[in-house]
Motif scaffolding. Structure first.
Motif, mmCIF file in Angstrom:
data_model
loop_
_atom_site.group_PDB
_atom_site.id
_atom_site.type_symbol
_atom_site.label_atom_id
_atom_site.label_comp_id
_atom_site.label_asym_id
_atom_site.label_seq_id
_atom_site.Cartn_x
_atom_site.Cartn_y
_atom_site.Cartn_z
ATOM 1 N N LYS A 129 41.675 -26.307 11.291
ATOM 2 C CA LYS A 129 40.311 -27.480 11.695
ATOM 3 C C LYS A 129 40.589 -28.643 11.213
ATOM 4 N N VAL A 130 40.420 -29.263 12.493
ATOM 5 C CA VAL A 130 40.742 -30.829 12.465
ATOM 6 C C VAL A 130 39.067 -31.902 12.124
ATOM 7 N N TYR A 131 39.814 -32.075 10.924
ATOM 8 C CA TYR A 131 39.269 -33.124 9.918
ATOM 9 C C TYR A 131 38.720 -34.535 10.759
ATOM 10 N N ALA A 132 38.206 -34.744 11.571
ATOM 11 C CA ALA A 132 37.886 -36.791 12.606
ATOM 12 C C ALA A 132 37.089 -37.686 11.730
ATOM 13 N N GLN A 133 37.430 -38.613 11.151
ATOM 14 C CA GLN A 133 36.980 -39.391 10.508
ATOM 15 C C GLN A 133 35.724 -40.440 11.849
ATOM 16 N N GLY A 134 34.259 -40.450 11.708
ATOM 17 C CA GLY A 134 33.224 -40.018 12.172
ATOM 18 C C GLY A 134 32.791 -39.315 13.423
ATOM 19 N N GLY A 135 34.022 -37.647 13.100
ATOM 20 C CA GLY A 135 34.112 -36.848 14.028
ATOM 21 C C GLY A 135 32.992 -36.392 14.216
ATOM 22 N N ALA A 136 31.699 -35.797 13.565
ATOM 23 C CA ALA A 136 30.367 -35.499 13.458
ATOM 24 C C ALA A 136 30.133 -34.871 15.168
ATOM 25 N N ARG A 137 30.099 -36.010 16.093
ATOM 26 C CA ARG A 137 29.586 -35.578 17.394
ATOM 27 C C ARG A 137 31.013 -35.357 17.815
ATOM 28 N N CYS A 139 32.416 -32.704 19.334
ATOM 29 C CA CYS A 139 32.535 -32.038 20.302
ATOM 30 C C CYS A 139 31.426 -32.101 21.718
ATOM 31 N N GLU A 140 30.902 -33.414 21.408
ATOM 32 C CA GLU A 140 29.724 -33.687 23.037
ATOM 33 C C GLU A 140 31.077 -34.956 23.563
ATOM 34 N N LEU A 141 32.087 -34.403 23.272
ATOM 35 C CA LEU A 141 33.588 -35.243 23.603
ATOM 36 C C LEU A 141 32.900 -36.738 24.364
ATOM 37 N N HIS A 142 32.570 -37.121 23.495
ATOM 38 C CA HIS A 142 32.393 -38.625 24.001
ATOM 39 C C HIS A 142 34.050 -39.540 23.582
ATOM 40 N N GLU A 143 33.908 -40.639 24.234
ATOM 41 C CA GLU A 143 35.655 -40.973 24.203
ATOM 42 C C GLU A 143 35.879 -41.829 23.232
ATOM 43 N N ARG A 144 34.708 -42.253 23.002
ATOM 44 C CA ARG A 144 34.951 -43.328 21.635
ATOM 45 C C ARG A 144 32.910 -42.772 21.120
ATOM 46 N N ASP A 145 32.993 -43.212 19.586
ATOM 47 C CA ASP A 145 31.494 -43.361 19.559
ATOM 48 C C ASP A 145 31.643 -44.034 17.952
ATOM 49 N N GLY A 146 31.483 -45.063 17.933
ATOM 50 C CA GLY A 146 31.753 -46.621 16.751
ATOM 51 C C GLY A 146 33.470 -46.514 17.074
ATOM 52 N N ASP A 147 33.912 -45.896 16.084
ATOM 53 C CA ASP A 147 35.393 -46.236 15.493
ATOM 54 C C ASP A 147 36.521 -45.143 15.123
ATOM 55 N N TYR A 148 35.164 -43.997 15.419
ATOM 56 C CA TYR A 148 36.286 -42.759 16.498
ATOM 57 C C TYR A 148 36.589 -42.822 17.104
ATOM 58 N N VAL A 149 37.956 -42.087 18.258
ATOM 59 C CA VAL A 149 38.239 -42.333 19.431
ATOM 60 C C VAL A 149 39.033 -40.564 20.227
ATOM 61 N N ARG A 150 38.318 -40.418 21.109
ATOM 62 C CA ARG A 150 38.784 -38.777 21.486
ATOM 63 C C ARG A 150 40.095 -38.908 21.521
ATOM 64 N N LYS A 151 40.825 -39.628 22.508
ATOM 65 C CA LYS A 151 42.188 -39.941 21.602
ATOM 66 C C LYS A 151 43.108 -38.892 21.023
ATOM 67 N N HIS A 152 42.754 -39.212 19.827
ATOM 68 C CA HIS A 152 43.195 -39.040 18.872
ATOM 69 C C HIS A 152 43.175 -37.298 17.981
ATOM 70 N N VAL A 153 42.071 -36.803 18.709
ATOM 71 C CA VAL A 153 41.603 -36.127 18.226
ATOM 72 C C VAL A 153 42.609 -34.368 19.436
ATOM 73 N N PRO A 154 43.217 -34.533 19.234
ATOM 74 C CA PRO A 154 44.264 -33.564 20.684
ATOM 75 C C PRO A 154 44.062 -32.770 21.417
ATOM 76 N N PHE A 155 42.874 -31.578 20.283
ATOM 77 C CA PHE A 155 42.764 -30.173 20.919
ATOM 78 C C PHE A 155 41.673 -30.721 21.338
ATOM 79 N N LEU A 156 40.517 -31.415 22.354
ATOM 80 C CA LEU A 156 39.503 -32.029 22.655
ATOM 81 C C LEU A 156 40.280 -31.842 23.506
#
Length: 305
Positions: A129-137, A139-156
């Protein structure tokens, strides 16, 4: 002279738009003997853009704000010659889980139709599993969601995760779920922890990242079962060297290993993100994925016999 200045400016602009690979470090340092850990679980935390001196210089400073990272460096194994493999951030994340940065240039969203570590673990019957802070959404593949960023979750970045939302949601979870899993002994075999931009040393000082780590991982030091069963690793994606980037020795970063299988100390063998992936593969008995990890070797010398 004017022509040389224009050539230099052109080189700077070209480099600024592409991934700059840093050559694979050559083996060196102490005897490199890999001993497979007894731990059945591995937790990998990836932080951002920090030169190793930021931790090394604070190791013996009792008044340093880096409480957690200093503790890891003292109680665990610190690799003093560990290197990132590229600039900017995203290629390093992709390389850590797939053995190549696969032509990724820059930090924009990509789609990669190739194997990754998750595929290897699943095929072996292992959980991840990947546990991403602020990553509740996430898998909707947003590039950014608040302070969460997709680029730091490589499996996506991989096509199987992008096309199968149920599969994605099975493996990419919000960080809030980590502590409950850890507290009940329900962590998967492999966990990747991705703090958000405020807590990964990207947007805020390293001391903020350290305080976040202390708040969420200090429990492990007083939990004998965690120390026995889990190998805990903190690594930085790249250092904070500014453009133009230079050779691999300019991309040295901190890598800290902690757990009952680790002999505390500072180790000088020369390693990179590819060697980290090869170590994870060796621990879980899965084959290499690509050229980078296939040519790498498991990290040695740090293991308790």
């Amino acid at each position: 002279m004017r022509r040389l200045l224009w050539i230099g400016l052109l080189q700077f602009l070209v480099l600024g738009c592409t991934t700059v690979a840093t050559s694979a470090p050559k083996p060196g340092g102490q005897a490199e003997l890999f001993m497979k850990p007894k731990a059945t679980k591995l937790v990998l935390v990836v932080l951002e853009n920090t030169n190793p001196g930021a931790i090394e210089s604070q190791k013996d400073n009792q008044s340093s704000p880096l409480k957690f990272l200093r503790t890891l460096a003292k109680e665990g194994a610190s690799l003093s010659d560990y290197h990132a493999i590229a600039h900017p951030s995203q290629p390093n994340y992709v390389a850590i889980i797939s053995g190549s940065f696969a032509g990724v240039s820059g930090d924009s969203a990509v789609t990669l139709d190739r194997e990754h570590l998750g595929n290897r673990l699943t095929a072996k019957g292992l959980s991840w599993k990947v546990y991403a802070q602020g990553g509740a959404r996430a898998c909707e593949l947003h590039e950014r969601d608040g302070d969460y960023v997709r680029k730091h979750v490589p499996f996506l970045s991989f096509v199987d995760m992008q096309r199968d939302k149920a599969l994605c949601q099975m493996h990419i979870r919000d960080f809030d779920e980590f502590k409950a899993a850890a507290g009940t002994g329900m962590l998967p075999n492999f966990s990747m922890i991705i703090p958000d931009l405020k807590h990964d040393a990207h947007d805020m000082p390293l001391a903020d990242a350290d305080a976040w780590l202390e708040a969420h991982f200090a429990f492990m030091r007083s939990d004998p079962a965690f120390k026995r069963d889990v190998l805990f690793i903190v690594v930085f994606d790249e250092n904070d060297t500014r453009w133009p980037y230079k050779a691999s020795d300019e991309n040295r970063v901190s890598a800290l290993f902690w757990g009952g299988d680790v002999v505390p100390g500072e180790y000088g063998g020369k390693y990179s993100h590819y060697d980290l992936l090869r170590t994870i593969e060796a621990i879980f008995d899965v084959p290499p994925i690509s050229t980078g990890d296939a040519a790498a070797r498991p990290i040695g010398a740090i293991w308790r016999r």
